[in-house]
Motif scaffolding. Structure first.
Motif, mmCIF file in Angstrom:
data_model
loop_
_atom_site.group_PDB
_atom_site.id
_atom_site.type_symbol
_atom_site.label_atom_id
_atom_site.label_comp_id
_atom_site.label_asym_id
_atom_site.label_seq_id
_atom_site.Cartn_x
_atom_site.Cartn_y
_atom_site.Cartn_z
ATOM 1 N N LEU A 243 29.433 107.710 -87.386
ATOM 2 C CA LEU A 243 28.252 107.071 -87.967
ATOM 3 C C LEU A 243 27.416 106.378 -86.889
ATOM 4 N N GLY A 244 28.083 105.863 -85.868
ATOM 5 C CA GLY A 244 27.353 105.256 -84.759
ATOM 6 C C GLY A 244 26.537 106.287 -84.002
ATOM 7 N N THR A 245 27.139 107.449 -83.779
ATOM 8 C CA THR A 245 26.433 108.529 -83.085
ATOM 9 C C THR A 245 25.238 109.019 -83.896
ATOM 10 N N VAL A 246 25.449 109.178 -85.196
ATOM 11 C CA VAL A 246 24.357 109.628 -86.073
ATOM 12 C C VAL A 246 23.231 108.599 -86.103
ATOM 13 N N SER A 247 23.595 107.329 -86.241
ATOM 14 C CA SER A 247 22.587 106.263 -86.299
ATOM 15 C C SER A 247 21.784 106.195 -85.007
ATOM 16 N N LEU A 248 22.494 106.263 -83.878
ATOM 17 C CA LEU A 248 21.806 106.203 -82.586
ATOM 18 C C LEU A 248 20.893 107.409 -82.397
ATOM 19 N N SER A 249 21.375 108.577 -82.779
ATOM 20 C CA SER A 249 20.574 109.796 -82.619
ATOM 21 C C SER A 249 19.283 109.721 -83.434
ATOM 22 N N LEU A 250 19.402 109.276 -84.681
ATOM 23 C CA LEU A 250 18.218 109.170 -85.536
ATOM 24 C C LEU A 250 17.276 108.074 -85.041
ATOM 25 N N PHE A 251 17.850 106.956 -84.611
ATOM 26 C CA PHE A 251 17.029 105.857 -84.091
ATOM 27 C C PHE A 251 16.256 106.291 -82.850
ATOM 28 N N LEU A 252 16.952 106.945 -81.913
ATOM 29 C CA LEU A 252 16.291 107.377 -80.685
ATOM 30 C C LEU A 252 15.263 108.467 -80.958
ATOM 31 N N ALA A 253 15.576 109.355 -81.891
ATOM 32 C CA ALA A 253 14.613 110.404 -82.237
ATOM 33 C C ALA A 253 13.317 109.788 -82.745
ATOM 34 N N MET A 254 13.448 108.781 -83.599
ATOM 35 C CA MET A 254 12.258 108.108 -84.127
ATOM 36 C C MET A 254 11.535 107.325 -83.036
ATOM 37 N N ALA A 255 12.314 106.676 -82.165
ATOM 38 C CA ALA A 255 11.699 105.902 -81.083
ATOM 39 C C ALA A 255 10.931 106.808 -80.129
ATOM 40 N N LEU A 256 11.528 107.934 -79.784
ATOM 41 C CA LEU A 256 10.884 108.864 -78.857
ATOM 42 C C LEU A 256 9.642 109.506 -79.470
ATOM 43 N N MET A 257 9.659 109.677 -80.785
ATOM 44 C CA MET A 257 8.492 110.255 -81.463
ATOM 45 C C MET A 257 7.278 109.330 -81.397
#
Length: 311
Positions: A243-257
């Protein structure tokens, strides 16, 4: 990052895109909550004294890292706080920490384009750390003729089958029940962080005004260790990790967008100078300090290489 580059190209062609990302902060808080949940004191105790020795070494280096960053930023005519972004916040903390702190730097200190700078610095640190980490470790191993206790060669797992921890026939231990349970704990951490942050800020004590993700992390630490001490519930580490990996991936994807890379072109040269110097300082510190303090043996060499990657 690909999306950010595409958006930049479109911007220079007079096409501007904006995204609504209401869940970005939630995923950020969830990620830091999982970091806290993973901080189980029993795991630290298993690592023995070396864990705390390395913690001390890493802490000392963070001070050096920030001193170098702030000092060079000042010399190059930048806002001194920019040096922290090109310091431990991104180089030791990574993309997640950099993105999280960028909001604080923008809202509290009025520094513009911190997210873009943080992402660029974290990416540089990730790449350079991987590049210099292995040569540092290999140089120390070859120079001192060290050898792993398991010997050399490619047949280690055949000679030491107990080292193999992955079994493709083993049933997945992450279940729907565990996911729901950990998600509930994360909900407590995220909600608690939000209200605790608002409550503490009502006192208007400057040194207590820390970002909300820090509260999420501490609440996670508190919950996992209370559960461990009381034996009332076992927080599943694998579920937390996923869940930490999923949360970080989604957070970074949104941040990079949401990056606006065209705003930091003028800062490219000074930040490259700061990051290049940081890389040299890190390699020297790991080679001469981390290696010696961690035992001047094979493990010390590997830890020195790992320090380059993680810092």
């Amino acid at each position: 990052m690909i999306v950010a580059i595409i958006i930049t190209v479109l911007h220079f062609n007079n096409i501007n895109l904006e995204f609504s990302l209401p869940l970005q902060k939630t995923f950020m808080l969830m990620f830091f909550a999982t970091v806290g949940l993973a901080a189980n004191y029993t795991q630290l105790m298993k690592g023995g004294a070396k864990v705390f020795v390395f913690l001390a070494i890493a802490s000392i280096y963070i001070i050096i890292q920030n001193s170098v960053g702030v000092g060079l930023a000042t010399l190059l005519g930048l806002e001194p706080l920019m040096g922290l972004i090109a310091g431990s916040i991104t180089l030791s903390g990574g993309h997640g920490t950099g993105a999280a702190w960028s909001t604080t730097f923008t809202e509290t200190y009025g520094i513009a384009n911190t997210l873009e700078i943080a992402m660029a610095s974290a990416t540089f640190g990730l790449i350079i750390g991987g590049i210099i980490g292995s040569p540092v470790a290999q140089r120390l191993i070859d120079k001192n003729d060290f050898e792993s206790e398991y010997g050399r060669g490619n047949d280690t797992h055949e000679r030491f089958p107990e080292l193999v921890t992955y079994n493709e026939n083993e049933r997945d231990r992450v279940t729907a029940k565990k996911v729901v349970e950990v998600l509930f704990i994360l909900l407590i951490c995220v909600t608690g962080a939000k209200y605790l942050h608002e409550w503490v800020n009502t006192f208007e004590i400057e040194w207590l005004m820390i970002p909300d993700f820090v509260y999420a992390l501490f609440i996670g630490v508190f919950i996992t260790n209370i559960c461990e001490v009381t034996k009332s519930y076992k927080v599943d580490a694998e579920t937390v990790d996923i869940l930490g990996t999923v949360s970080l991936s989604l957070f970074l994807a949104m941040a990079l967008m949401s990056l606006q890379l065209w705003n930091i072109f003028d800062l490219a040269v000074p930040f490259l100078i700061i990051l290049a110097v940081q890389s040299v300082v890190l390699a020297i510190f790991a080679y001469y300090i981390t290696f010696r303090v961690m035992g001047k043996n094979y493990d010390g060499a590997v830890i020195a290489g790992g320090h380059c990657v993680s810092a």
